[in-house]
Scaffold this motif. Structure first.
Motif, PDB file in Angstrom:
ATOM      1  N   GLY A  70      29.739  -7.741  15.454  1.00 50.40           N
ATOM      2  CA  GLY A  70      29.277  -8.984  16.076  1.00 50.40           C
ATOM      3  C   GLY A  70      30.190 -10.158  15.779  1.00 50.40           C
ATOM      4  N   MET A  85      33.121  -9.744  18.037  1.00 48.71           N
ATOM      5  CA  MET A  85      32.727 -10.135  19.391  1.00 48.71           C
ATOM      6  C   MET A  85      32.685 -11.655  19.537  1.00 48.71           C
ATOM      7  N   SER A  86      32.226 -12.341  18.514  1.00 51.35           N
ATOM      8  CA  SER A  86      32.209 -13.803  18.538  1.00 51.35           C
ATOM      9  C   SER A  86      33.630 -14.359  18.618  1.00 51.35           C
ATOM     10  N   ILE A  97      36.175 -12.824  19.859  1.00 43.47           N
ATOM     11  CA  ILE A  97      36.683 -12.478  21.191  1.00 43.47           C
ATOM     12  C   ILE A  97      36.229 -13.512  22.219  1.00 43.47           C
ATOM     13  N   ASP A  98      34.961 -13.856  22.207  1.00 48.42           N
ATOM     14  CA  ASP A  98      34.436 -14.826  23.170  1.00 48.42           C
ATOM     15  C   ASP A  98      35.099 -16.190  22.972  1.00 48.42           C
ATOM     16  N   THR A 138      30.876 -10.041  29.814  1.00 50.12           N
ATOM     17  CA  THR A 138      31.794  -9.309  28.955  1.00 50.12           C
ATOM     18  C   THR A 138      31.752  -7.882  29.455  1.00 50.12           C
ATOM     19  N   VAL A 172      33.530  -4.231  24.987  1.00 52.38           N
ATOM     20  CA  VAL A 172      34.329  -4.412  23.781  1.00 52.38           C
ATOM     21  C   VAL A 172      34.485  -3.004  23.234  1.00 52.38           C
ATOM     22  N   SER A 217      39.139  -6.034  25.145  1.00 46.43           N
ATOM     23  CA  SER A 217      37.980  -6.521  25.881  1.00 46.43           C
ATOM     24  C   SER A 217      38.434  -7.295  27.113  1.00 46.43           C
TER      25      SER A 217
END
Length: 180
Positions: free
Chosen positions: A39, A42-43, A45-46, A66, A69, A117
Motif C-alpha cells: 500500500g 501504491m501511494s 506510485i499515485d 489505476t 500494480v 503500473s
C-alpha cells in the motif's frame, strides 16, 4: 498527432513530464516480512504519477483509474526505492501515465525492477470540470513502444470500466445497508 488538430494545443514530448522520486526504505515502511508495504508503494506510485500528469498539462488532476500494480520483486528494509514516471498517451481530457519502481540494495548495488503500473488522470479546470490536455509524442524506443501500445490499454480500461458499472448496478447501496 491527430489530437493537435482536435483541440489546437501544441504537442509535448513525453520526457517533459518525466518525474523521479527516490527514498530509503525504513522500518515504519515495512511489514512483518521486512519488505515494503504494498500500500505504501501504491501511494508512492499515485503521487509520482500525479506529478507527471500535472507537468504535462499544467493543470490540477485527479486519478481516474489505476490499471494495475504488478509487484515483481520485494523491496527490502534498507533498500533504496526509486520511482520514475511519465505521460505515455493522452486523449481529450485524460492522460495515461507509466510508473516504473526500482529497488537497489545500497550495500551491493544490485538493482531490480519491483513493480510497474499504468494510471489514468483527468485534468481539471478551476471549477473541477475536465479540461483539454496537450497531445504527447514519443522520442526514445521505450517511449515509442509505450505510446504505440497505449490504445490497446485504453480499450481494456474502457471495457473494465463498463464491467465495473454493471457490477455496481447489481450491488446498490440500499442492499449493502440491509445486510448490516
Amino acid at each position: 498527432m491527430s489530437q493537435e488538430t482536435s483541440h489546437n494545443l501544441p504537442p509535448k514530448r513525453m520526457r517533459e513530464s518525466r518525474a523521479i522520486k527516490a527514498s530509503i526504505v525504513l522500518p515504519p515502511d515495512t511489514n512483518n516480512h521486512n519488505t515494503m508495504f504494498g500500500g505504501k508503494v501504491m501511494s508512492y506510485i499515485d503521487d509520482i504519477a500525479a506529478i507527471s500528469a500535472m507537468r504535462h498539462c499544467r493543470q490540477r488532476v485527479v486519478t481516474a483509474s489505476t490499471d494495475s500494480v504488478d509487484f515483481m520483486h520485494p523491496i527490502r528494509l534498507g533498500d533504496s526505492i526509486c520511482l520514475e514516471s511519465f505521460v505515455t498517451w493522452t486523449h481529450k481530457t485524460s492522460m495515461e501515465v507509466f510508473v516504473k519502481v526500482t529497488a537497489e540494495d545500497l550495500m551491493t548495488g544490485n538493482r531490480a525492477i519491483c513493480a510497474t503500473s499504468f494510471l489514468t488522470f483527468v485534468a481539471l479546470d478551476p471549477d473541477n470540470r475536465p479540461i483539454l490536455v496537450p497531445p504527447v509524442y514519443p522520442e526514445s524506443e521505450e517511449e515509442k513502444f509505450l505510446h504505440e501500445t497505449a490504445s490497446e490499454r485504453a480499450k481494456v480500461r474502457h471495457d473494465r470500466r463498463s464491467q465495473s458499472r454493471e457490477l455496481a448496478e447489481k450491488f446498490v447501496l440500499k442492499r449493502s445497508w440491509e445486510a448490516l
